[in-house]
Each structure stands twice: as structure tokens, then as C-alpha cells.
Design a protein around this motif. Structure first.
Motif, PDB file in Angstrom:
ATOM      1  N   VAL A  30       0.807  -1.229   0.205  1.00  0.00           N
ATOM      2  CA  VAL A  30       0.159   0.117  -0.018  1.00  0.00           C
ATOM      3  C   VAL A  30       1.011   1.071   0.164  1.00  0.00           C
ATOM      4  O   VAL A  30       2.073   1.295   0.723  1.00  0.00           O
ATOM      5  N   ALA A  32       0.683   5.498   0.756  1.00  0.00           N
ATOM      6  CA  ALA A  32       0.001   6.438   1.219  1.00  0.00           C
ATOM      7  C   ALA A  32       0.678   7.908   0.723  1.00  0.00           C
ATOM      8  O   ALA A  32       0.388   8.104  -0.244  1.00  0.00           O
ATOM      9  N   GLY A  33       1.286   8.494   1.674  1.00  0.00           N
ATOM     10  CA  GLY A  33       2.051   9.817   1.046  1.00  0.00           C
ATOM     11  C   GLY A  33       3.455   9.198   0.572  1.00  0.00           C
ATOM     12  O   GLY A  33       3.953  10.187  -0.030  1.00  0.00           O
ATOM     13  N   GLY A  34       3.821   8.047   0.647  1.00  0.00           N
ATOM     14  CA  GLY A  34       5.031   7.726  -0.083  1.00  0.00           C
ATOM     15  C   GLY A  34       6.392   8.087   0.770  1.00  0.00           C
ATOM     16  O   GLY A  34       7.405   7.780   0.109  1.00  0.00           O
ATOM     17  N   GLN A  35       6.074   8.692   1.657  1.00  0.00           N
ATOM     18  CA  GLN A  35       7.350   9.440   2.330  1.00  0.00           C
ATOM     19  C   GLN A  35       8.505   8.454   2.868  1.00  0.00           C
ATOM     20  O   GLN A  35       9.578   8.718   3.006  1.00  0.00           O
ATOM     21  N   SER A  36       7.752   7.292   3.377  1.00  0.00           N
ATOM     22  CA  SER A  36       8.616   6.159   3.882  1.00  0.00           C
ATOM     23  C   SER A  36       8.884   5.038   2.745  1.00  0.00           C
ATOM     24  O   SER A  36       9.838   4.378   2.673  1.00  0.00           O
ATOM     25  N   LEU A  37       7.806   4.957   2.245  1.00  0.00           N
ATOM     26  CA  LEU A  37       7.730   3.765   1.138  1.00  0.00           C
ATOM     27  C   LEU A  37       8.743   3.969  -0.120  1.00  0.00           C
ATOM     28  O   LEU A  37       9.441   3.024  -0.439  1.00  0.00           O
ATOM     29  N   HIS A  78       0.077  15.108   7.500  1.00  0.00           N
ATOM     30  CA  HIS A  78       0.433  15.460   8.831  1.00  0.00           C
ATOM     31  C   HIS A  78       0.200  17.050   8.885  1.00  0.00           C
ATOM     32  O   HIS A  78      -0.061  17.380  10.034  1.00  0.00           O
ATOM     33  N   THR A 111       1.508  11.039   5.620  1.00  0.00           N
ATOM     34  CA  THR A 111       0.013  10.923   6.228  1.00  0.00           C
ATOM     35  C   THR A 111       0.088  10.346   7.512  1.00  0.00           C
ATOM     36  O   THR A 111       1.069   9.594   7.793  1.00  0.00           O
ATOM     37  N   ASP A 124       7.472  10.007  15.225  1.00  0.00           N
ATOM     38  CA  ASP A 124       6.990  10.959  16.091  1.00  0.00           C
ATOM     39  C   ASP A 124       5.557  10.741  16.440  1.00  0.00           C
ATOM     40  O   ASP A 124       5.298  11.316  17.651  1.00  0.00           O
ATOM     41  N   LEU A 167      -5.238   0.150   7.546  1.00  0.00           N
ATOM     42  CA  LEU A 167      -5.717   0.874   8.469  1.00  0.00           C
ATOM     43  C   LEU A 167      -6.413   2.066   8.195  1.00  0.00           C
ATOM     44  O   LEU A 167      -6.210   2.741   6.857  1.00  0.00           O
ATOM     45  N   LYS A 184      11.436  16.861  21.804  1.00  0.00           N
ATOM     46  CA  LYS A 184      11.959  16.045  20.724  1.00  0.00           C
ATOM     47  C   LYS A 184      13.509  16.515  20.764  1.00  0.00           C
ATOM     48  O   LYS A 184      13.824  17.522  20.635  1.00  0.00           O
ATOM     49  N   TRP A 192      15.026  12.462  12.638  1.00  0.00           N
ATOM     50  CA  TRP A 192      14.106  11.685  13.627  1.00  0.00           C
ATOM     51  C   TRP A 192      14.685  11.782  15.017  1.00  0.00           C
ATOM     52  O   TRP A 192      15.922  11.929  15.094  1.00  0.00           O
TER      53      TRP A 192
HETATM   54  C1  LIG Z   1      13.159  13.538   4.648  1.00  0.00           C
HETATM   55  C2  LIG Z   1      12.022  13.029   6.094  1.00  0.00           C
HETATM   56  C3  LIG Z   1      12.136  13.295   6.923  1.00  0.00           C
HETATM   57  C4  LIG Z   1      11.352  12.514   7.787  1.00  0.00           C
HETATM   58  N1  LIG Z   1      11.456  12.974   9.293  1.00  0.00           N
HETATM   59  C5  LIG Z   1      10.379  12.148  10.029  1.00  0.00           C
HETATM   60  C6  LIG Z   1      10.627  12.570  11.470  1.00  0.00           C
HETATM   61  O1  LIG Z   1      11.339  13.436  11.818  1.00  0.00           O
HETATM   62  N2  LIG Z   1       9.581  12.005  12.101  1.00  0.00           N
HETATM   63  C7  LIG Z   1       8.604  11.226  11.956  1.00  0.00           C
HETATM   64  O2  LIG Z   1       8.044  10.496  12.493  1.00  0.00           O
HETATM   65  N3  LIG Z   1       8.724  10.457  10.507  1.00  0.00           N
HETATM   66  C8  LIG Z   1       9.805  11.300   9.629  1.00  0.00           C
HETATM   67  N4  LIG Z   1       9.474  11.035   8.292  1.00  0.00           N
HETATM   68  C9  LIG Z   1       8.486   9.918   7.924  1.00  0.00           C
HETATM   69  C10 LIG Z   1       7.106  10.541   7.456  1.00  0.00           C
HETATM   70  O3  LIG Z   1       6.490  10.882   8.886  1.00  0.00           O
HETATM   71  C11 LIG Z   1       6.160   9.685   6.730  1.00  0.00           C
HETATM   72  O4  LIG Z   1       5.366  10.677   6.287  1.00  0.00           O
HETATM   73  C12 LIG Z   1       5.648   8.556   7.354  1.00  0.00           C
HETATM   74  O5  LIG Z   1       6.446   7.647   8.065  1.00  0.00           O
HETATM   75  C13 LIG Z   1       5.178   7.451   6.284  1.00  0.00           C
HETATM   76  O6  LIG Z   1       3.529   8.303   5.830  1.00  0.00           O
HETATM   77  P1  LIG Z   1       3.234   8.034   4.429  1.00  0.00           P
HETATM   78  O7  LIG Z   1       1.865   8.762   4.392  1.00  0.00           O
HETATM   79  O8  LIG Z   1       4.168   8.827   3.652  1.00  0.00           O
HETATM   80  O9  LIG Z   1       3.298   6.452   4.208  1.00  0.00           O
HETATM   81  P2  LIG Z   1       3.959   5.794   3.108  1.00  0.00           P
HETATM   82  O10 LIG Z   1       5.347   5.977   2.750  1.00  0.00           O
HETATM   83  O11 LIG Z   1       3.199   5.908   1.762  1.00  0.00           O
HETATM   84  O12 LIG Z   1       3.766   4.224   3.820  1.00  0.00           O
HETATM   85  C14 LIG Z   1       4.444   3.808   4.670  1.00  0.00           C
HETATM   86  C15 LIG Z   1       4.373   2.451   5.204  1.00  0.00           C
HETATM   87  O13 LIG Z   1       2.775   2.142   5.526  1.00  0.00           O
HETATM   88  C16 LIG Z   1       2.144   1.083   4.866  1.00  0.00           C
HETATM   89  N5  LIG Z   1       0.858   2.210   4.790  1.00  0.00           N
HETATM   90  C17 LIG Z   1       0.610   3.394   4.688  1.00  0.00           C
HETATM   91  N6  LIG Z   1      -0.604   3.591   4.843  1.00  0.00           N
HETATM   92  C18 LIG Z   1      -1.369   2.461   5.065  1.00  0.00           C
HETATM   93  C19 LIG Z   1      -2.642   2.051   5.418  1.00  0.00           C
HETATM   94  N7  LIG Z   1      -3.725   2.967   5.556  1.00  0.00           N
HETATM   95  N8  LIG Z   1      -2.792   0.799   5.917  1.00  0.00           N
HETATM   96  C20 LIG Z   1      -1.964   0.046   5.854  1.00  0.00           C
HETATM   97  N9  LIG Z   1      -0.661   0.028   5.727  1.00  0.00           N
HETATM   98  C21 LIG Z   1      -0.329   1.572   5.244  1.00  0.00           C
HETATM   99  C22 LIG Z   1       2.926   1.467   3.559  1.00  0.00           C
HETATM  100  O14 LIG Z   1       2.555   0.090   2.966  1.00  0.00           O
HETATM  101  C23 LIG Z   1       4.198   1.327   3.978  1.00  0.00           C
HETATM  102  O15 LIG Z   1       4.829   0.374   4.217  1.00  0.00           O
HETATM  103  C24 LIG Z   1      10.254  11.416   7.527  1.00  0.00           C
HETATM  104  C25 LIG Z   1      10.433  11.439   5.937  1.00  0.00           C
HETATM  105  C26 LIG Z   1      11.115  12.017   5.286  1.00  0.00           C
HETATM  106  C27 LIG Z   1      11.119  11.757   3.919  1.00  0.00           C
END
Ligand SMILES: Cc1cc2nc3c(=O)[nH]c(=O)nc-3n(C[C@H](O)[C@H](O)[C@H](O)COP(=O)(O)OP(=O)(O)OC[C@H]3O[C@@H](n4cnc5c(N)ncnc54)[C@H](O)[C@@H]3O)c2cc1C
Lengths: 284, 833
Positions: A30, A32-37, A78, A111, A124, A167, A184, A192
Motif C-alpha cells: 500500500v 499512502a504519502g510515499g514518504q517512507s515507502l 501531517h 499521512t 514521532d 488502517l 524531541k 528523526w
Molecule cells: C526527509 C524525511 C524526514 C522525515 N522525518 C520524520 C520525522 O522526523 N519523524 C517522523 O515521525 N517521521 C519522519 N518521516 C516519515 C514521515 O513521517 C512519513 O510521512 C511517514 O512515516 C509515512 O507516511 P506516508 O503517508 O508517507 O506513508 P507511506 O510511505 O506511503 O507508507 C509507509 C508504510 O505504511 C504502509 N501504509 C501506509 N498507509 C497504510 C494504511 N492506511 N494501511 C496499512 N498500511 C499502510 C505502507 O505500505 C508502507 O509500508 C520523514 C520522512 C522523510 C522523507
């Protein structure tokens, strides 16, 4: 770097999304925002055959008032959580944590649900969500279920969300009128946390009536510091009184050792940051 | 043609000293630029590298069959396949005649010597296909023990310890020494130290220059087009000219058959001052397949394999009289080369050798540097190259000396520095400093900083036992820049000269084309050089076009590094422009029917002395172009060029002051204030100078507080992404108080001094001095860089006896296990601070 090739599916309803997951099983991931994936895919740490994008499902986005709780849709960014009036009124701790999460660009894409599903122990949002006693609504092929906060985080990058499940939303009990602070500790702003402490307190006069304390990056999952909470209850809001209770923060934790700090240093930080967070939350 | 007559007369506007916005920025910011990775040629193929996960291993087999069969793959080539056609990466600076230099094949076929070394290359029709197939290449390795720790590697030999290259029998590459007694530039440092042990003060310290990663913004990229008569290479490099030379010298392809182009290049900081294995492999693959090919690295590859910087241990002994008058300095370094001796990597510490005595009149000096091979990424120049290390060491030592004597850090500096009246001054390292005014830069810096007020606040906080303590760090730096007089380089056994070339072409319509061999990669040459030419020739700033970075256009040059572009390249430009003026004079005289001796040139106009007659530069340009009416024997050309070889370095200097707050409970450090007053000579464009200083400060502060390349015990780079290699952003730096003074240099016509590295060189010790100053009263005299909260906390925690924050009466640690620092002070006077 370039991810391995994958098929892209963009459902517009939750049912379509669940159907896609059911069809592709463990070959699907899946997004979502792609920021971790995306970093994971680009570094080829994961190579799904199918990527299911939740971005086109309006029902997963938004924050609503639900009596004694507020409900945050998994796909709420967020940024939106950070600036939401319901959050500020009833779960201010979340807004405090979002304020320091990553940077503005990431907060506009990443997200709430994605961050929690990702379950990075340094993330966080886990600690504040645990501290506020939130519940997770997870949907699967056979309907939806509610997972208690204490059961949601299973291990390093591991949650109670099973294969084929999503979720959907997070129910956060209202903590209207509570003081909140997220302390923090980082070396550079976009990092992080090395350790962070999430605190919500309800004070009566100069006394702490109730406290909720969550710890970030003090183990393989976010943690709730029950012993600190208990020790705080009934104490006056003074540095010395809070110091004693906060000293219990590292009890029973198993923090990691890495480039930013050895475990003993993290334990030390947990105590200091807890004291500061409690005092700040209590407005001292 | 009347175009020239309609131009506004801007000749009178003086360009030098003006805050011109950078003319290149419009293009760079709006994306109308061309980076190497944007270049797409018909039929172009893409490369992906297969890299070793091991720091040291024998390659026992490579199976490419599966990769070869993958979709859109054209070829998979190994070191065996490319063989000698790859050429070699050359070391241009053997610092001693007996230097041990391992052969550096870009893609080895038998053994890898660092994690990330290329063992095979996939050529495919798309970058994605190449990347996919690279995962299918099956390489078998036999892991070998890896030499990773610098000190252990330096001590190893064939019998004991681990060798980075077992066939060499040693890890020690070269031992370079300088001794002022031998050179006749001063006394004997050992004698001075022995005397000080008996009746003065000896400060002994060991400092660590951690390994750093240049982390330029644009990852490296190379495109090679072998079709046509010349082979053309586009590369994200700082050194197109040197690269062409190196390609020719190491592959046997005639230099005249190679054209190298550095298009817009997104930063380098020394990190693109290299002849890289990737460039060599791309060149070899293109030649072999006869097709254009492109290789662009990922950020991960960049952090892992592009050369790193610094990485030294510095053992320092400073001898002084009891009042703080320094009598001698001894510097013993070991420097990590990594797995190979890079283009000038061995010479980097040597560039610092002349700067340890800094702004001071030390009577005796001894320097030695042992360069050492390890199984890590190679090291080479990084902003400042050798001089930051020197400045760090001496400015830290001067603070330690002040603490030992029990005086303000400025007292020992003033006691030892070269006074304004003493210039020109020949130092104990044998350099002649032309100008300087340390007194007034310091006065101004202290005023701006509010030095006395901050000291008072520091005292108050100490007395109150505040949780957050305040420290003030001083750095009075100088550097040698403008690399470099060719003769000096020759005497150091460097493989090339240090001159620079420029040409100036007056076009018929009065606009000007200028070429320079100093190829910019973010510095703003196009703007500053246009300002110089506009003033010199009296033409409009907008009418000057600066061409660079292409060996066919700016055919001669030695490129950009070492704060040399303006002071060496700018001087070449001035000389070329002056030749154009001289060429124009007889034409002007002829047209004005006057004698050449009566022609005066000023503000773009050739006038006849004592009359109001005259002609503009543009009119002469048109006349030269038409050539209808030129004097006999005068060629129809207003083109000229100049190659300038500097006679001396130049020596910018400055006083930097930093206030740091240290949270004694968490070890967290926070910058409170930073003030610097730099003397960089004549300033062409104050805005660019300020930009260079700001960026330089951020980089130097980052060494002090954040950046460190860390390897694990198996030789894998742990800080291999920006999650772990901490670069500061604007959120982490404060607003710097930057100011400059201008004592004109006498080593070039414009009076300029280099500024590209100043901020980086000066700031690191200022910050660490401030951190240490904040907690010195607790019994701490060093924190190893980067000063992480954990290191600061451990230092405080350790002197406090392992618990609590009660630090009353704590003694200085003699060996701090957490920092690995030898914190010994020879307390000949029994002082216990
Ligand atoms: C430069 C940078 C700095 C960051 N710094 C921090 C920080 O200081 N603190 C912090 O907490 N985070 C930090 N992050 C991470 C950020 O919080 C991400 O947004 C978050 O971790 C993932 O959210 P996403 O929507 O992008 O999820 P995605 O990257 O799209 O997905 C993350 C994971 O969750 C799964 N997933 C997503 N949505 C669902 C759902 N609804 N149901 C089931 N599974 C799902 C995906 O399959 C994947 O495995 C940072 C990211 C970047 C790129």
C-alpha cells in the motif's frame, strides 16, 4: 535510485482497495504519502509487484468529532492534523508532535495513518497516540476491527495490521483542557528523534491530577511510561517533584544503540526530557 | 551597423565592488541549465555499476549470463573484459620519491579494496533496465581481512596486522617532513620542546580530523560520445582540463582526440577534483561499443564512493615560555588515503604543512605526515584541503595555551602574531606573507560580537551554576590560497603547474567573449569575471560573456579549486584584457590621426591627449573587424590571451568569534552568535563574497558539530545516507554576522585574495573552542569532532565521576575513553585549572 518495476493500482473506494489487496496478497504494497515507502522502494529494500495507492479514496481523509473521541482518517496529511481545530482542542499533543515531524514538504505529503502503519520506533506519532490511549480501526476482507493502542505496535516496523488489511482511522479519546508537550531531542532539525517524550497532563490548581507519558525511540516500539504516569499523579508542579517521577522514565525500556547515541545515553535523556516535557505540558 | 552607437554609455559605472546579482542564477534557478544528466544523445546507452559489498575481498568468479539475458541489456562487462583499455586512475602528486602507490585499475578483475568498488558494469537501453540487470550479476568473493582503523593500519607491516594491499608489504605510503632548522627558516623544534619541558609550558594534544563527505548537490554524472573524430566527455567535474590530460595520459588516446566538457556543475567542494573510476569506465565502455553512453550515480553511490575528505590523527606539541610566548611547534600526522592514492590525495596534508604556524611568529617548527592506505573509500581534497586541519590544530592549541597560562585567548594570540608593521613577513614554514592586519580585524570582530559583554555573561552563568553554560571560541586564521606558483608546485613534486589562462575576444559589435580555464561549479565566476572585464575594457557588464568548462572553447586551463579562480584566473583575465587595449591603441591612433603615444584609454574610450577627440572600444572593434583602414603591419584582430603563473600565494585572514551554549544536562550544543571579520583583499562582488563566507561557515561548523563518515567493523559505510550523514540546513544555522576588510594583496594586480575556503577553514576551531570553553571549568579540555550531544554529555558525565551533575573540583581526564583523546597537559608550573 530506480525502484524495481511494479504495477500501479489506484482504487477510489475502500472496498476496491481491499479487493486489490486480496487479489495480490503479499505481492502488493500500500502507498499512502510515499514518504517512507518510496525511499524503501528506491533503495530496493522492498520490491512489491503491485503498489496500491490510497490517495484517491476520499473516505480515508479528514478529521471528525465523534462524541468522546475525535477520529482521524488514515490518509489525513501531517499538515492537516497539525492545523486542525478539533485536534488543537481535544488532542493538542498530536499537534505538538506534528509540528516537529520532518519538514514542511514531508508534512504536506506524508499521512497520519502511513506514519503509524510504518511503525518506525523513531517515528514521532506513536508515543503521543499511545499516550492518549488511541484505538486503531483496521479493515480487512471480513469487515473491520478495533485494535487497542497497546496491541497495535508489535515490533520494529511491525503492527497488528495483517496481510490484506488496511488502517482506516484512528480514534483518539478527547483530552479537552489537558496541557500537552512533545519534547524531541535531535542534532539537526530534519532528523528523526534520538529520544522524544510525549506528555499530556491534567492539572488541578498546582497539582498534577492525571498524566499520560509516551516515549519515542526507547525500544523497538513506541512505549507508554506507566510508572511515570502513576508517580506523577498527585504531585505538585515543581521541578523537584517532577524530577523524581521523571527519573523512572527509562525503567523497563530497551533503547537502541546507534550513531546518535548508546543505550545508556538514551536512558539518561529519557529522564531529562520527561521532566522537561511534563513541566512544559503543565505550563510550569 | 549602428548597434554599438545606440548602447547606453555604462562605461563610467564602476563594476568592481558592486553587489551584482549573479547572472548565472536566472538560468540555474529556473531550470534553463544543462546538467550532465540532462544530456541525451541519439542511440545513447545507460550504465549501472555492480559494486562490491566487501571492503576487501578476492573476486573468485563473476557470472553475467542472467544479466546479459535481461530485457534491453546490450552488454555486461567486467574488469577482465575491459582489461587495459580502461587505463588507470593516476596519482598526480607523489609527495615523496619513494611513495608507495598501489596500481589503481578503475574496475579491478582480481581483488576489491573498498566497499563500493566497481566489479562489473551493465550497459542497457535505459537506466532502469541497467539497474534491474545489475542485480542479476552474480559475483563470488573470498573475503579478506580489511585494514580499517587508521592507527592500526599505520602500525601494521607484513608480519603483524592487516594490509590494505597485501602485495605492497606495507600500508605506509609516504612520509613527508619539513623541519625549519633543516630548511634554514627557523630553529630546532625538539630543542625548543626540551627547553620548555624544563622551564616553560608544553601542551601536548592529539586531535582527530574525522572523515567527511563533500556531499555536493549534483551527484556525479558522465556522458561519453565516441562518434566523430574526437571523443567527447561531458562530466560533472571541477577539472575538465586536468581530466582531459589524465584521460590521455592513462589511456593512450591522444589528447587532441579528446574533448571534455563540464556543463553546469552543481557543486564540488573539492569532491569533483578527481579523475574517477566511473569516468574511466564510462570512457572505456563508449570506446568499446562505439556508442554514446551515460552513467549517473545514485546518492547512495555518491556518498559511498566519491572521494571523502580529511581523516587524520594529529599529534601536536606546542612549546612556550611561561608567559605564553611560543617557542616551537611539532606536528606529527597520520592521514588516511583510503584504498588508493587519489589524484592529489597524498598532497592534501602537505598543503596544510605550511599553515600550522598560521599568523604567528613561531621560531621553530617541525612537521611530519605519514600517509596510510586502508580499505576505505579514497580521500582527497575537501574545501580547504589541508588548511582546515592546520588551522584547527593551531587555533585549538592557542586556546589550550591561554587556558594553561590563565589568560584570555586573545592575550596569547597577540603576544605571538605578526604585527601589522612586520609585513611582508617570512614565516617559519618559509612562506612570505605579503600583507595582513590582524589587529584591526580582531578589534572590529570583538566590537561587533560584544566580546566583553558575552564574557561577563559567561562569568555570571558559571558562578550561578546554570544548567546551560556559555562558551566563547576564537579563531584567528590565515590561509594560503591561489594555487599556485608552478615552481613551488614543482619543488613539491606535484604533477602539473598552477598557472591559469584567459582569452578576451572583442566582437565586431562591441560585445566581448571571454574564456577562462577556471571552470565554475557554483561560485559565480560568470558574474565576477564579467565585472572585471567590464571595468577593464569599459564595456557594459551585460556585454561580457564568460565561456568556460569546455576544452574546445576554453582550450587551456587548470580549473577551479584552492580559492584560485579569481586570484590566478582573474589576473590572467586582467592581463588578456590589457593586451586587447594595447592592440587597440595603434588602431585608435591611426583612425584619430594621432600618435600612439598620445592615446589615453579610460572608461572604455581611446582619447587623444589634450583634445576632446576619441573613439569608443566598440568603434575600434568594428574598425578591426572591417579591416578597411588599419595601420600597416597591424593584424585585424582585437583578440588576446594571457597565461598567468602567480609568483606567490596570497594570504587572506580573519578573526572569527563564536558563542556556543552547552546544555550540561543533555550535552546538547546550540550556537548563540557567530561574528567574523575577514580580510579578503579587494572585493569584486560583495554579495558573492558574503555568499562564499556563509556557505563556508556552514560547512566548517558542520565539521565541528554534525558531519562524520562512519564505518562499521566490516568496512561498510554506516553513514551512507543523509539520514545518518548529517548535513545542516538553514534551520540549523543562525544568522551569521559577516563583515570584511580589505588590505589589498600585493601578489596580483587587482589586490584580491581567495575567499572560497575561508569560512570553512576558520569556523571549525572557533566552534569547538567555544564548546570546550563552555565546559572547561568542569575539567574538560577537549571534545572530539563532531561535538555530538552524546560526546559532550559523556565528557561531563565522566569528569563528574560517572553520575549526577556535581562537578565541583573535578580533575582533567588523562584518557577519555569515550573520545579516545589523550588529554594530557604538562603542568610544569603545577597549575591546576
Ligand atoms: C526527509 C524525511 C524526514 C522525515 N522525518 C520524520 C520525522 O522526523 N519523524 C517522523 O515521525 N517521521 C519522519 N518521516 C516519515 C514521515 O513521517 C512519513 O510521512 C511517514 O512515516 C509515512 O507516511 P506516508 O503517508 O508517507 O506513508 P507511506 O510511505 O506511503 O507508507 C509507509 C508504510 O505504511 C504502509 N501504509 C501506509 N498507509 C497504510 C494504511 N492506511 N494501511 C496499512 N498500511 C499502510 C505502507 O505500505 C508502507 O509500508 C520523514 C520522512 C522523510 C522523507
Amino acid at each position: 535510485m530506480i525502484p524495481t518495476p511494479f504495477e500501479y493500482v489506484a482504487p477510489t473506494t475502500l472496498d476496491e482497495a481491499l479487493a486489490a489487496l486480496a487479489e495480490h496478497g503479499d505481492e502488493a504494497k500500500v502507498i499512502a504519502g510515499g514518504q517512507s515507502l518510496l525511499p524503501v522502494l528506491r533503495m530496493r529494500l522492498n520490491a512489491p509487484e503491485v503498489v496500491v495507492d490510497l490517495g484517491g479514496i476520499p473516505a480515508l481523509r479528514g478529521i471528525r468529532d465523534d462524541g468522546d473521541a475525535i477520529v482521524i482518517g488514515a490518509m489525513t496529511t501531517h499538515h492537516d492534523v497539525h492545523h486542525d481545530p478539533l485536534v488543537h482542542e481535544h488532542a493538542a499533543l498530536l499537534a505538538k508532535a506534528e509540528e516537529h515531524l520532518a519538514d514542511a514538504q514531508v508534512r504536506h505529503r506524508g499521512t497520519f495513518g502511513g506514519a503509524l502503519a510504518h511503525a518506525d520506533p523513531a517515528g514521532d506519532l506513536g508515543a503521543p497516540v499511545l499516550a492518549l490511549g488511541a484505538e486503531f480501526v483496521v479493515a480487512g476482507p471480513s469487515g473491520s476491527r478495533t485494535v487497542a493502542g497497546s496491541d497495535f505496535f508489535v515490533g520494529l516496523f511491525e503492527t497488528a495490521i495483517a496481510e490484506g488489511e488496511l488502517l482506516v482511522e484512528v480514534r483518539v479519546p478527547k483530552h479537552t483542557g489537558w496541557g500537552a508537550h512533545y519534547e524531541k531531542f535531535v542534532r539537526v532539525a530534519h532528523q528523526w528523534p534520538i529520544v522524544a517524550v510525549a506528555v499530556a497532563v491534567r492539572t488541578e490548581g498546582g497539582t498534577i491530577a492525571e498524566a499520560r507519558v509516551g516515549l519515542t525511540n526507547m525500544g523497538s516500539t513506541p512505549l507508554r511510561a506507566h510508572s511515570v504516569e502513576e508517580a506523577l499523579a498527585g504531585r505538585p508542579v515543581t521541578e523537584d517533584a517532577v524530577r523524581e517521577a521523571a527519573a523512572l522514565a527509562a525503567e523497563g525500556t530497551n533503547p537502541p544503540s546507534d550513531l546518535n547515541g548508546q543505550a545508556d545515553y538514551r536512558r539518561h535523556l529519557a529522564g531529562v526530557l520527561t521532566r522537561r516535557a511534563v513541566l512544559a505540558a503543565a505550563g510550569a | 551597423m549602428t548597434a554599438t552607437q545606440e548602447r547606453p554609455d555604462t562605461a563610467a559605472a564602476k563594476e568592481i565592488g558592486r553587489d551584482r546579482r549573479r547572472k548565472e542564477d536566472q538560468r540555474l534557478i529556473t531550470g534553463r541549465s544543462r546538467w550532465t544528466d540532462n544530456i541525451t544523445l541519439p542511440g545513447m546507452l545507460h550504465l549501472a555499476m555492480v559494486r562490491s559489498p566487501f571492503a576487501h575481498a578476492t573476486i573468485t568468479g563473476i557470472d553475467v549470463t542472467e544479466a546479459q539475458a535481461a530485457p534491453n541489456v546490450v552488454a555486461v562487462l567486467t574488469g577482465k573484459d575491459l582489461g587495459e583499455s580502461q587505463g588507470a586512475c593516476i596519482n598526480a602528486w607523489a609527495i615523496t620519491t619513494d611513495q608507495v602507490t598501489p596500481a589503481h585499475v578503475p574496475m579491478p578483475s582480481d581483488r576489491v579494496a573498498f566497499a563500493g568498488e566497481t566489479v562489473a558494469v551493465v550497459v542497457a537501453r535505459s537506466a532502469a533496465a541497467a539497474r534491474d540487470a545489475a542485480e542479476l550479476v552474480d559475483v563470488e568473493y573470498d573475503e579478506l581481512p580489511a585494514a580499517l582503523d587508521l592507527k592500526e593500519a599505520a602500525a601494521a607491516d607484513a608480519e603483524h596486522g592487516v594490509l590494505a594491499h597485501p602485495d605492497l608489504g606495507t600500508n605506509r605510503s609516504a612520509l613527508w617532513t619539513f623541519d625549519s632548522a633543516e630548511a634554514g627558516t627557523g630553529g630546532d623544534a625538539d630543542q625548543a620542546i626540551a627547553r620548555a619541558r624544563a622551564e616553560g609550558i608544553v601542551i601536548e594534544r592529539e586531535y582527530r580530523q574525522q572523515r567527511l563527505i563533500p556531499a555536493f548537490m549534483e551527484p556525479r554524472s558522465t556522458v561519453v560520445d565516441p562518434t566523430g573524430e574526437q571523443i567527447t566527455m561531458w562530466s560533472a567535474t571541477q577539472i575538465p582540463h586536468i581530466l582531459r590530460f589524465a584521460l590521455a595520459a592513462s589511456t593512450g588516446v591522444p589528447e587532441s582526440k579528446i574533448r571534455v566538457i563540464a556543463p553546469d556543475v552543481g557543486g564540488g567542494f573539492g569532491g569533483k577534483l578527481q579523475q574517477t573510476p566511473e569516468e574511466m569506465i564510462t570512457f572505456a565502455v563508449a570506446r568499446r561499443l562505439g556508442k554514446p553512453v551515460k552513467y549517473t550515480e545514485t546518492r547512495s553511490e555518491s556518498l559511498m564512493t566519491a572521494h571523502h575528505g580529511r581523516d587524520q590523527w594529529q599529534r601536536l606539541t606546542l612549546a612556550a615560555e611561561k608567559d605564553g610566548t611560543v617557542t616551537g611547534l611539532k606536528v606529527e600526522l597520520i592521514a588516511d588515503l583510503g584504498a588508493y592514492v587519489s589524484l592529489i590525495g597524498g598532497g592534501v596534508p602537505v598543503l596544510g604543512a605550511f599553515m600550522y604556524n598560521a599568523i604567528y611568529k613561531f621560531p621553530a617548527y617541525h612537521f611530519s605526515c605519514q600517509t596510510v592506505l586502508t580499505n576505505k573509500t579514497w580521500t582527497d581534497a575537501y574545501r580547504g584541503a589541508g588548511r582546515p586541519e592546520a588551522t584547527y590544530a593551531i587555533e585549538r592549541l592557542m586556546d589550550e595555551l591561554a587556558a594553561e597560562v590563565g589568560v584570555d585567548p586573545f592575550v596569547v594570540r597577540e603576544k605571538n602574531w605578526i604585527t601589522k608593521e612586520e609585513f611582508p613577513f617570512t614565516t617559519v614554514a618559509g612562506l612570505e606573507y605579503d600583507t595582513g592586519d590582524y589587529e584591526s580585524a580582531t578589534r572590529e570582530a570583538k566590537d561587533r560580537f560584544g566580546y566583553d559583554e558575552l564574557r561577563a555573561e559567561q562569568r555570571r552563568r558559571r558562578e550561578a551554576g546554570d544548567r546551560v553554560q556559555l562558551g566563547i571560541g576564537v579563531s584567528t586564521f590565515t590561509e594560503m590560497c591561489g594555487l599556485a606558483p608552478s615552481r613551488v608546485l614543482g619543488s613539491l613534486n606535484y604533477g602539473a603547474g598552477g598557472w591559469e589562462h584567459a582569452s578576451v575576444r572583442m566582437l565586431a559589435t562591441g560585445t566581448v567573449e571571454v574564456t577562462t580555464g577556471a571552470s565554475a561549479h557554483g561560485q559565480g565566476h560568470e558574474t565576477a569575471f564579467s565585472q572585471i572585464v567590464a571595468d577593464r575594457l569599459g564595456v557594459a557588464f551585460e556585454d561580457v560573456e564568460i565561456l568556460h568548462g569546455d576544452t574546445s572553447i576554453a582550450s587551456k586551463g587548470l580549473d577551479t579549486y584552492g580559492s584560485r579562480s579569481l586570484v590566478v584566473g582573474g589576473e590572467a583575465l586582467v592581463r588578456a584584457a590589457d593586451k586587447v587595449i594595447e592592440k587597440a591603441k595603434p588602431i585608435a591612433a591611426h583612425l584619430l590621426e594621432a600618435s600612439v603615444d598620445d592615446i589615453e584609454f579610460s572608461a572604455g574610450r581611446f582619447g587623444v591627449r589634450g583634445t576632446d577627440q576619441g573613439l569608443a572600444m566598440a568603434e575600434i572593434a568594428m574598425a578591426a573587424f572591417a579591416a578597411h583602414n588599419l595601420p600597416d603591419g597591424i593584424e585585424p584582430s582585437l583578440d588576446s590571451d594571457a597565461t598567468y603563473d602567480p609568483v606567490n600565494f596570497n594570504y587572506p585572514h580573519g578573526t572569527h568569534l563564536c558563542a556556543m551554549e552547552v546544555d550540561t544536562e543533555t550535552g546538547g550544543v546550540l550556537m548563540r552568535k557567530y561574528t567574523c571579520v575577514d580580510d579578503v583583499g579587494t572585493v569584486i562582488n560583495p554579495m558573492i563574497v558574503e555568499g562564499q563566507v556563509h556557505g563556508g561557515l556552514a560547512q566548517g561548523i558542520a565539521q565541528a558539530l554534525w558531519e562524520e563518515a562512519v564505518y562499521d567493523d566490516s568496512g561498510t559505510l554506516v553513514s551512507g545516507s543523509f539520514v545518518d550523514y548529517l548535513l545542516p540546513t538553514s534551520a540549523d544555522t543562525i544568522s551569521f554576522d559577516v563583515s570584511h576588510r580589505s588590505t589589498a594583496s600585493t601578489t596580483n594586480t587587482l589586490g584580491t585574495k581567495g575567499v572560497g575556503e575561508a569560512g570553512t577553514i576558520a569556523s571549525t576551531p572557533a566552534v569547538v573552542n567555544a564548546v570546550v570553553d563552555a565546559i572547561r571549568h568542569l575539567g574538560i579540555d577537549d571534545i572530539q569532532m563532531p561535538c555530538t550531544p552524546e560526546r559532550v554529555w559523556r565528557a561531563i558525565h565522566d569528569v563528574a565521576g560517572g553520575g549526577g551533575t556535581d562537578t565541583e573540583g573535578a580533575a582533567a581526564p588523562h584518557f577519555d575513553a569515550s573520545t579516545g583523546m589523550q588529554g594530557t597537559v604538562d603542568r610544569t608550573d603545577g597549575a591546576d585549572r
